[in-house]
Structure formats: structure tokens, C-alpha cells
Write a protein that holds these residues in place. Structure first.
Motif, PDB file in Angstrom:
ATOM      1  N   LEU A 121      -2.069  -1.990   2.945  1.00  0.00           N
ATOM      2  CA  LEU A 121      -1.473  -0.670   2.744  1.00  0.00           C
ATOM      3  C   LEU A 121      -0.969  -0.105   4.070  1.00  0.00           C
ATOM      4  CD1 LEU A 121      -0.785   1.701   0.934  1.00  0.00           C
ATOM      5  CD2 LEU A 121      -3.114   2.573   1.284  1.00  0.00           C
ATOM      6  N   THR A 122      -1.753  -0.278   5.123  1.00  0.00           N
ATOM      7  CA  THR A 122      -1.347   0.205   6.448  1.00  0.00           C
ATOM      8  C   THR A 122      -0.127  -0.556   6.936  1.00  0.00           C
ATOM      9  OG1 THR A 122      -3.644   0.745   6.969  1.00  0.00           O
ATOM     10  CG2 THR A 122      -2.108   0.596   8.812  1.00  0.00           C
ATOM     11  N   THR A 181       2.828   0.786   5.044  1.00  0.00           N
ATOM     12  CA  THR A 181       3.162   2.126   5.539  1.00  0.00           C
ATOM     13  C   THR A 181       3.933   2.035   6.854  1.00  0.00           C
ATOM     14  OG1 THR A 181       1.159   3.025   4.521  1.00  0.00           O
ATOM     15  CG2 THR A 181       2.212   4.352   6.225  1.00  0.00           C
TER      16      THR A 181
END
Length: 200
Positions: free
Chosen positions: A2-3, A6
């Protein structure tokens, strides 16, 4: 993951806007001149700047506004000079023929121009080093995954932009299209230079 995603999306949001660097990448892609070298310079420069921002260089820049002021004036001067060269190409019919009928620019000149358009742009320090570095810091121990995502975005973007521009070559088989391209490049460079000078 997810990071990483992002960081990729954030990186794209910073580099997709058409500025001096992207305009030059498109121009070289259309001309078919040293595209790989241009893409490499832009992507590697971004990776270095992203690493610097995540590593904490943004705080140093924020504390030294004089450095950005010098870069701003130098960048504006370079952009105006590049605009003048683009206008000269637009006025000379011999420089407007298809890229295969004119001698290619030297790789050293092209690489130096790509580097100057990258490193003499004060916005790259504000966006990539200060802003991206600050956002990455909010991810704590995951900040380097955020940086990896932003770096991936840069590599993918510049590769697609430089090599994808070749699809426009049939359009630029006509001299008039080269004139429009060079005039467009000149306008973009002048607008950006004026923007830098008015915020100095």
C-alpha cells in the motif's frame, strides 16, 4: 504494498504535468535523438532527488532559501536561452525537415541539456525533495517503500514519455509540424522562465 502504491501515485502527481523537462523528453522522443540517454538522465536524477528528500535534505533546503534563489535565476536564464534556440530552429527551414534528414545533436549536448533542465529547476527541489520528503516522513519506517514507489513512477513515466513520443513521428514528417513543435517548446520555456522570475 500500500505504501509502495501510495508513493507511486504521489510521484506521478508531481511529474505528469508538462514542464520544461517533460517537453524536452517529448521533443527528443519525436526527433528520435538519444532518447535512452535522456530518459536515463531524467529518471536517475529523480531517483537521486527522491532519495535526498527522504533522507532529510529537504530540511536543509528549507533552511537555505538563498540556494533556491540562485537556482531560480540560473534556471530562468537557461530556459530563455533554450527558447531562443527553439525559435531559431523554427525560423530555419533546414532545421524543420524530418529528423532523419538532419544531423543529430551530439549525445553530450543532449545529456547536458536534459541535466540542466532537471537540476536548474527550483520546483524540482521544492516538489521532489521538500514536499515528497515531507510526505514520505509521515510513513515512518515505511518511508523508503514510499520512495521506491515514487522512483518507480519516475522510471515508468519518463520511459513511456520518451519512447512513446515516436508514435508522433508520422505527423512530424511535414516541415510545418516541426515549426509548430519548436514554437510550442519556445512558448513553454518562456512561460516557465517568466514564472520563475516573477516568484524570485
Amino acid at each position: 504494498m500500500l505504501t509502495l502504491l501510495t508513493g507511486t501515485l504521489f510521484g506521478l502527481s508531481l511529474i505528469v504535468a508538462i514542464g520544461a523537462q517533460n517537453t524536452f523528453v517529448i521533443e527528443q522522443g519525436v526527433r528520435g535523438e538519444h532518447v535512452g540517454a535522456v530518459v536515463a538522465v531524467c529518471a536517475v536524477s529523480d531517483l537521486v532527488l527522491i532519495a535526498a528528500g527522504v533522507g532529510g535534505a529537504g530540511a536543509v533546503l528549507t533552511a537555505s532559501p538563498g540556494v533556491l534563489r540562485v537556482v531560480r535565476w540560473a534556471g530562468a536564464a537557461f530556459l530563455l536561452a533554450y527558447a531562443a534556440f527553439a525559435l531559431r530552429r523554427a525560423r530555419r527551414p533546414g532545421a524543420l525537415r524530418a529528423d532523419t534528414s538532419r544531423p543529430p545533436a551530439r549525445v553530450g549536448t543532449v545529456v547536458a541539456t536534459a541535466a540542466a533542465l532537471t537540476w536548474l529547476n527550483p520546483h524540482v527541489y521544492l516538489d521532489t525533495v521538500v514536499l515528497l520528503g515531507s510526505v514520505a516522513a509521515t510513513h515512518g519506517a515505511q518511508r523508503w517503500w514510499f520512495a521506491a514507489g515514487a522512483g518507480l513512477a519516475s522510471v515508468v513515466w519518463f520511459t513511456a514519455l520518451g519512447h512513446g513520443a515516436r508514435l508522433l513521428r508520422p505527423v512530424f514528417a511535414r516541415p510545418a509540424a516541426w515549426r509548430v513543435l519548436d514554437l510550442g517548446v519556445a512558448v513553454v520555456m518562456v512561460v516557465l522562465a517568466v514564472g520563475l522570475l516573477t516568484t524570485a
